[in-house]
Design a protein around this motif. Structure first.
Motif, mmCIF file in Angstrom:
data_model
loop_
_atom_site.group_PDB
_atom_site.id
_atom_site.type_symbol
_atom_site.label_atom_id
_atom_site.label_comp_id
_atom_site.label_asym_id
_atom_site.label_seq_id
_atom_site.Cartn_x
_atom_site.Cartn_y
_atom_site.Cartn_z
ATOM 1 N N LEU A 232 25.683 100.438 -59.551
ATOM 2 C CA LEU A 232 25.279 101.843 -59.677
ATOM 3 C C LEU A 232 24.156 102.017 -60.692
ATOM 4 N N ARG B 147 29.801 99.201 -61.601
ATOM 5 C CA ARG B 147 28.935 99.864 -62.570
ATOM 6 C C ARG B 147 27.542 99.247 -62.569
ATOM 7 N N THR C 165 29.630 109.468 -67.783
ATOM 8 C CA THR C 165 28.721 109.622 -66.651
ATOM 9 C C THR C 165 27.491 108.747 -66.839
ATOM 10 N N CYS D 19 33.407 106.221 -54.729
ATOM 11 C CA CYS D 19 32.621 106.645 -55.884
ATOM 12 C C CYS D 19 31.638 107.717 -55.415
ATOM 13 N N SER D 20 31.467 108.744 -56.190
ATOM 14 C CA SER D 20 30.510 109.803 -55.843
ATOM 15 C C SER D 20 29.203 109.587 -56.588
ATOM 16 N N VAL D 21 28.120 109.687 -55.850
ATOM 17 C CA VAL D 21 26.775 109.678 -56.424
ATOM 18 C C VAL D 21 26.151 111.016 -56.043
ATOM 19 N N THR E 188 23.567 108.910 -65.748
ATOM 20 C CA THR E 188 22.639 109.943 -65.300
ATOM 21 C C THR E 188 21.202 109.512 -65.515
ATOM 22 N N GLN F 202 23.367 111.299 -60.597
ATOM 23 C CA GLN F 202 24.512 111.111 -61.493
ATOM 24 C C GLN F 202 25.687 110.476 -60.776
ATOM 25 N N THR F 203 26.511 109.787 -61.553
ATOM 26 C CA THR F 203 27.782 109.265 -61.071
ATOM 27 C C THR F 203 28.727 109.128 -62.254
ATOM 28 N N ILE G 80 26.134 115.032 -52.247
ATOM 29 C CA ILE G 80 27.125 114.136 -52.832
ATOM 30 C C ILE G 80 27.340 112.992 -51.849
#
Length: 141
Positions: A123, A120, A5, A80-82, A7, A95-96, A55
């Motif tokens: 993010l 990545r 993760t 992708c979930s954030v 974070t 977080q993701t 989310i």
């Protein structure tokens, strides 16, 4: 999934952080394709109260298309979930899941690794800016 993760804890309000994350995702070329107000959903469905939490489902169509051309199975990992979640009186957690860790579930393919690395980086930049308060004035290519 330890180490899987990304974070950050942000010393700002939930609403300010959520707005900042939205802004930076756009700058990074990641489109918010879904938004779930988990707090409201749980309150409406179960009558329970939880701290503010949203989310965001995010995607970069160009990268998704490239990944699908390598392995159609990768669609299971989209979007992708954030997660943006209030913690305490004046803090927020963002977080993701690390996209590189997710792509490892599909298999070891150089193109998928490269695409996951790109996502990545975008993010990580989003999470970093949530802490610094950076403001976007244009969109990243």
């Amino acid at each position: 999934m330890p180490g899987s993760t990304l974070t950050v804890r942000v010393p700002a309000s939930y609403s300010d952080t959520l707005a900042r994350v939205h802004e930076r995702l756009t700058f990074e070329g990641l489109r918010v394709v879904s938004e779930l107000d988990l707090t409201r959903s749980l309150r409406d469905d179960l009558g329970v109260d939880v701290p503010d939490q949203t989310i965001l489902g995010v995607c970069r169509s160009q990268l998704a298309h490239e990944a699908l051309s390598v392995s159609p199975t990768v669609a299971m990992l989209f979007p992708c979930s954030v997660v943006v979640r209030a913690v305490g009186e004046s803090g927020t957690l963002v977080q993701t899941i690390d996209p590189e860790a997710l792509m490892a579930l599909i298999g070891d393919h150089p193109t998928l690794r490269e695409l996951a690395r790109d996502v990545r980086e975008r993010l990580v930049a989003t999470l970093s800016s949530a802490v610094t308060g950076w403001s976007a004035d244009k969109v990243r290519p």
